[in-house]
Motif scaffolding. Structure first.
Motif, PDB file in Angstrom:
ATOM      1  N   GLU A   5       0.831  -1.207   0.000  1.00  0.00           N
ATOM      2  CA  GLU A   5       0.000   0.000   0.000  1.00  0.00           C
ATOM      3  C   GLU A   5       0.862   1.253   0.000  1.00  0.00           C
ATOM      4  OE1 GLU A   5      -3.532   2.131   2.688  1.00  0.00           O
ATOM      5  OE2 GLU A   5      -2.661   0.203   3.305  1.00  0.00           O
ATOM      6  N   ALA A   6       0.454   2.227  -0.800  1.00  0.00           N
ATOM      7  CA  ALA A   6       0.993   3.587  -0.725  1.00  0.00           C
ATOM      8  C   ALA A   6      -0.089   4.464  -0.111  1.00  0.00           C
ATOM      9  CB  ALA A   6       1.354   4.095  -2.111  1.00  0.00           C
ATOM     10  N   ARG A   7       0.303   5.238   0.901  1.00  0.00           N
ATOM     11  CA  ARG A   7      -0.673   6.067   1.598  1.00  0.00           C
ATOM     12  C   ARG A   7      -0.197   7.520   1.569  1.00  0.00           C
ATOM     13  NH1 ARG A   7      -2.256   3.806   7.354  1.00  0.00           N
ATOM     14  NH2 ARG A   7      -3.045   2.126   6.001  1.00  0.00           N
ATOM     15  N   ASP A   8      -0.907   8.362   0.803  1.00  0.00           N
ATOM     16  CA  ASP A   8      -0.591   9.793   0.663  1.00  0.00           C
ATOM     17  C   ASP A   8       0.895   9.999   0.376  1.00  0.00           C
ATOM     18  OD1 ASP A   8      -1.180  12.492   0.512  1.00  0.00           O
ATOM     19  OD2 ASP A   8      -0.858  12.836   2.645  1.00  0.00           O
ATOM     20  N   LEU A   9       1.382   9.294  -0.647  1.00  0.00           N
ATOM     21  CA  LEU A   9       2.815   9.262  -0.943  1.00  0.00           C
ATOM     22  C   LEU A   9       3.240  10.476  -1.773  1.00  0.00           C
ATOM     23  CD1 LEU A   9       4.774   7.005  -0.084  1.00  0.00           C
ATOM     24  CD2 LEU A   9       4.675   6.145  -2.414  1.00  0.00           C
ATOM     25  N   HIS A  10       4.337  11.129  -1.338  1.00  0.00           N
ATOM     26  CA  HIS A  10       4.939  12.253  -2.058  1.00  0.00           C
ATOM     27  C   HIS A  10       6.431  11.975  -2.219  1.00  0.00           C
ATOM     28  CE1 HIS A  10       1.264  14.085  -0.468  1.00  0.00           C
ATOM     29  NE2 HIS A  10       1.385  15.030  -1.387  1.00  0.00           N
ATOM     30  N   VAL A  11       6.928  12.135  -3.454  1.00  0.00           N
ATOM     31  CA  VAL A  11       8.359  11.983  -3.731  1.00  0.00           C
ATOM     32  C   VAL A  11       8.797  13.200  -4.519  1.00  0.00           C
ATOM     33  CG1 VAL A  11      10.166  10.535  -4.732  1.00  0.00           C
ATOM     34  CG2 VAL A  11       8.085   9.469  -3.815  1.00  0.00           C
ATOM     35  N   GLU A  12       9.858  13.844  -4.058  1.00  0.00           N
ATOM     36  CA  GLU A  12      10.336  15.067  -4.701  1.00  0.00           C
ATOM     37  C   GLU A  12      11.821  14.940  -5.025  1.00  0.00           C
ATOM     38  OE1 GLU A  12       9.540  18.298  -2.096  1.00  0.00           O
ATOM     39  OE2 GLU A  12       7.351  18.182  -2.327  1.00  0.00           O
ATOM     40  N   PHE A  13      12.229  15.662  -6.086  1.00  0.00           N
ATOM     41  CA  PHE A  13      13.630  15.731  -6.477  1.00  0.00           C
ATOM     42  C   PHE A  13      13.994  17.188  -6.721  1.00  0.00           C
ATOM     43  CE2 PHE A  13      12.085  11.613  -8.161  1.00  0.00           C
ATOM     44  CZ  PHE A  13      12.915  10.762  -7.443  1.00  0.00           C
ATOM     45  N   ALA A  14      15.251  17.532  -6.421  1.00  0.00           N
ATOM     46  CA  ALA A  14      15.743  18.873  -6.729  1.00  0.00           C
ATOM     47  C   ALA A  14      15.937  19.006  -8.230  1.00  0.00           C
ATOM     48  CB  ALA A  14      17.058  19.141  -6.001  1.00  0.00           C
ATOM     49  N   SER A  15      15.494  20.152  -8.795  1.00  0.00           N
ATOM     50  CA  SER A  15      15.612  20.380 -10.235  1.00  0.00           C
ATOM     51  C   SER A  15      15.785  21.876 -10.500  1.00  0.00           C
ATOM     52  CB  SER A  15      14.361  19.851 -10.968  1.00  0.00           C
ATOM     53  OG  SER A  15      14.410  20.153 -12.341  1.00  0.00           O
ATOM     54  N   ARG A  16      17.010  22.260 -10.832  1.00  0.00           N
ATOM     55  CA  ARG A  16      17.316  23.658 -11.185  1.00  0.00           C
ATOM     56  C   ARG A  16      16.819  24.643 -10.128  1.00  0.00           C
ATOM     57  NH1 ARG A  16      15.360  21.331 -15.807  1.00  0.00           N
ATOM     58  NH2 ARG A  16      13.361  22.423 -15.625  1.00  0.00           N
ATOM     59  N   GLY A  17      17.126  24.313  -8.875  1.00  0.00           N
ATOM     60  CA  GLY A  17      16.757  25.201  -7.784  1.00  0.00           C
ATOM     61  C   GLY A  17      15.325  25.078  -7.322  1.00  0.00           C
ATOM     62  N   ARG A  18      14.530  24.212  -7.964  1.00  0.00           N
ATOM     63  CA  ARG A  18      13.136  24.007  -7.556  1.00  0.00           C
ATOM     64  C   ARG A  18      12.947  22.545  -7.177  1.00  0.00           C
ATOM     65  NH1 ARG A  18      12.487  27.143 -12.324  1.00  0.00           N
ATOM     66  NH2 ARG A  18      11.806  25.317 -13.493  1.00  0.00           N
ATOM     67  N   ARG A  19      11.761  22.209  -6.701  1.00  0.00           N
ATOM     68  CA  ARG A  19      11.434  20.837  -6.308  1.00  0.00           C
ATOM     69  C   ARG A  19      10.473  20.242  -7.319  1.00  0.00           C
ATOM     70  NH1 ARG A  19      15.032  18.904  -3.186  1.00  0.00           N
ATOM     71  NH2 ARG A  19      13.585  17.290  -2.507  1.00  0.00           N
ATOM     72  N   ALA A  20      10.904  19.149  -7.938  1.00  0.00           N
ATOM     73  CA  ALA A  20      10.044  18.431  -8.880  1.00  0.00           C
ATOM     74  C   ALA A  20       9.203  17.428  -8.101  1.00  0.00           C
ATOM     75  CB  ALA A  20      10.889  17.729  -9.938  1.00  0.00           C
ATOM     76  N   ARG A  21       7.896  17.566  -8.171  1.00  0.00           N
ATOM     77  CA  ARG A  21       6.984  16.681  -7.438  1.00  0.00           C
ATOM     78  C   ARG A  21       6.656  15.474  -8.322  1.00  0.00           C
ATOM     79  NH1 ARG A  21       3.362  21.818  -6.496  1.00  0.00           N
ATOM     80  NH2 ARG A  21       1.632  20.360  -6.187  1.00  0.00           N
ATOM     81  N   ALA A  22       7.565  14.500  -8.321  1.00  0.00           N
ATOM     82  CA  ALA A  22       7.413  13.339  -9.206  1.00  0.00           C
ATOM     83  C   ALA A  22       6.217  12.493  -8.819  1.00  0.00           C
ATOM     84  CB  ALA A  22       8.692  12.501  -9.175  1.00  0.00           C
ATOM     85  N   VAL A  23       6.003  12.314  -7.524  1.00  0.00           N
ATOM     86  CA  VAL A  23       4.801  11.660  -6.997  1.00  0.00           C
ATOM     87  C   VAL A  23       4.188  12.657  -6.033  1.00  0.00           C
ATOM     88  CG1 VAL A  23       3.879   9.705  -5.696  1.00  0.00           C
ATOM     89  CG2 VAL A  23       5.800   9.356  -7.261  1.00  0.00           C
ATOM     90  N   ASP A  24       2.945  13.052  -6.300  1.00  0.00           N
ATOM     91  CA  ASP A  24       2.383  14.225  -5.624  1.00  0.00           C
ATOM     92  C   ASP A  24       1.087  13.910  -4.910  1.00  0.00           C
ATOM     93  OD1 ASP A  24       2.435  16.970  -4.940  1.00  0.00           O
ATOM     94  OD2 ASP A  24       1.048  17.434  -6.560  1.00  0.00           O
ATOM     95  N   GLY A  25       1.129  12.855  -4.097  1.00  0.00           N
ATOM     96  CA  GLY A  25      -0.067  12.466  -3.360  1.00  0.00           C
ATOM     97  C   GLY A  25      -0.735  11.273  -4.014  1.00  0.00           C
ATOM     98  N   VAL A  26      -0.335  10.068  -3.636  1.00  0.00           N
ATOM     99  CA  VAL A  26      -0.884   8.853  -4.244  1.00  0.00           C
ATOM    100  C   VAL A  26      -1.316   7.888  -3.148  1.00  0.00           C
ATOM    101  CG1 VAL A  26      -0.280   6.746  -5.502  1.00  0.00           C
ATOM    102  CG2 VAL A  26       0.361   8.975  -6.429  1.00  0.00           C
ATOM    103  N   ASP A  27      -2.527   7.405  -3.263  1.00  0.00           N
ATOM    104  CA  ASP A  27      -3.027   6.275  -2.479  1.00  0.00           C
ATOM    105  C   ASP A  27      -3.224   5.110  -3.448  1.00  0.00           C
ATOM    106  OD1 ASP A  27      -3.075   7.859  -0.258  1.00  0.00           O
ATOM    107  OD2 ASP A  27      -5.256   8.000  -0.107  1.00  0.00           O
ATOM    108  N   LEU A  28      -2.610   3.976  -3.127  1.00  0.00           N
ATOM    109  CA  LEU A  28      -2.687   2.823  -4.026  1.00  0.00           C
ATOM    110  C   LEU A  28      -2.524   1.557  -3.206  1.00  0.00           C
ATOM    111  CD1 LEU A  28      -2.730   1.836  -7.050  1.00  0.00           C
ATOM    112  CD2 LEU A  28      -0.239   1.855  -6.934  1.00  0.00           C
TER     113      LEU A  28
END
Length: 322
Positions: A5-28
């Protein structure tokens, strides 16, 4: 019973001084003996989600659970977890060491985990993966195998650890069309014989139709539609799912989306799909009185549910009211 189970999952990466929200809230969720297809175009975040479920990426927030218990990230806990949840990578040629024989490739996992009866495990795994008699393949090198056979060796490497869940990342993308059906049939047979669960990551909705019990459609880091595969793919509610389905050969006319997927460091306000939405562009959302919502009102994260659901203002406006 829910296994993974994924519960309210968020994954971010640094990208050119900003945060890339690759996974932005997932329940699965992936249930016991269930095959779930995670579909979407390249860059939508599905591979990052799969890697996070495997413990290869650590979430910025949210939780990965296995058997109801949160995943721990110590080396010992991850080692034990990865015996239960195994990856089937996309490219079997790239994942197999060209200097290792088939036997050595399949035996690597049992050796890492210190499992006994190595030869019997390797033979059993190869046999289950459809490489029979297994002893004939022991001394063979990857370059001596066909693409389908190499994929079977990769699957055997996962089976040698007796996992409960397979996470298959585009498992047939690199194979000829004639071989794809064999690998899909193998995954279904493994589910029937061993009770395996699987999360199959793919951009191919035809593959999802043939193998999955449920499908989750992902766009820009979030699941936008999910439900039983027959319901989602026979009558999709979300315009993005409709566009993905429209490129299948039996579809009457393709829906061409404008532009590329938005930058994950700058996710649009309102519905994240609205800048490319053909329903909004055609004026249908305005007719339903939701065009303002599409442009300004974000949609909530879809809960992990077996029921059909879509994160779309227009689809909800068209639902019959009781």
């Amino acid at each position: 019973m829910t296994l993974l189970e994924a519960r309210d999952l968020h994954v971010e990466f640094a990208s050119r001084g900003r945060r890339a929200r690759a996974v932005d809230g997932v329940d699965l969720t992936v249930g016991e003996g269930e095959i779930v297809a995670l579909v979407g175009e390249s860059g939508c975040g599905k591979t990052t989600l799969a890697r996070t479920l495997l413990g290869l990426e650590r979430p910025a927030s949210g939780t990965v659970l296995y058997g109801g218990a949160p995943l721990a990230y110590s080396a010992r806990a991850l080692k034990a977890y990865r015996r239960e949840v195994q990856l089937v990578p996309q490219d079997p040629t790239g994942s197999l060491n060209p200097r290792h024989t088939v036997y050595e490739a399949v035996a690597e996992g049992p050796r890492i985990h210190g499992l006994r009866d190595e030869r019997e495990r390797v033979a059993s795994a190869l046999s289950r993966a459809g490489l029979r008699p297994p002893e004939r393949f022991f001394p063979v090198y990857p370059h001596e195998l066909s693409g389908g056979q190499r994929q079977r060796v990769v699957i055997a490497g996962a089976l040698a650890l007796d996992p409960e869940v397979l996470v298959a990342d585009e498992p047939v993308a690199s194979l000829d069309a004639s071989v794809r059906g064999e690998i899909l049939a193998l995954l279904l047979r493994l589910r029937a014989e061993l009770g395996l669960s699987a999360l199959v990551v793919t951009h191919d909705l035809g593959l999802a139709w043939n193998i999955a019990d449920r499908v989750a459609v992902m766009y820009l880091g979030r699941i936008v539609e999910s439900g039983p595969v027959e319901q989602v793919l026979s009558a999709p509610s979300h315009p993005y799912t409709q566009a993905l389905l429209s490129v299948l050969p039996e579809s009457p006319a393709p829906i061409v989306l404008s532009g590329e997927p938005p930058d994950p460091t700058r996710i649009p306000g309102g519905c994240r799909f609205h800048p490319r939405c053909h329903v909004l562009a055609a004026g249908k959302a305005a007719e339903a009185g939701v065009d303002g919502l599409c442009r300004s009102q974000p949609l909530e994260v879809l809960p992990s549910s077996a029921a059909l659901q879509a994160a779309c203002h227009y689809a909800r406006a068209r639902q019959p009211r009781l």
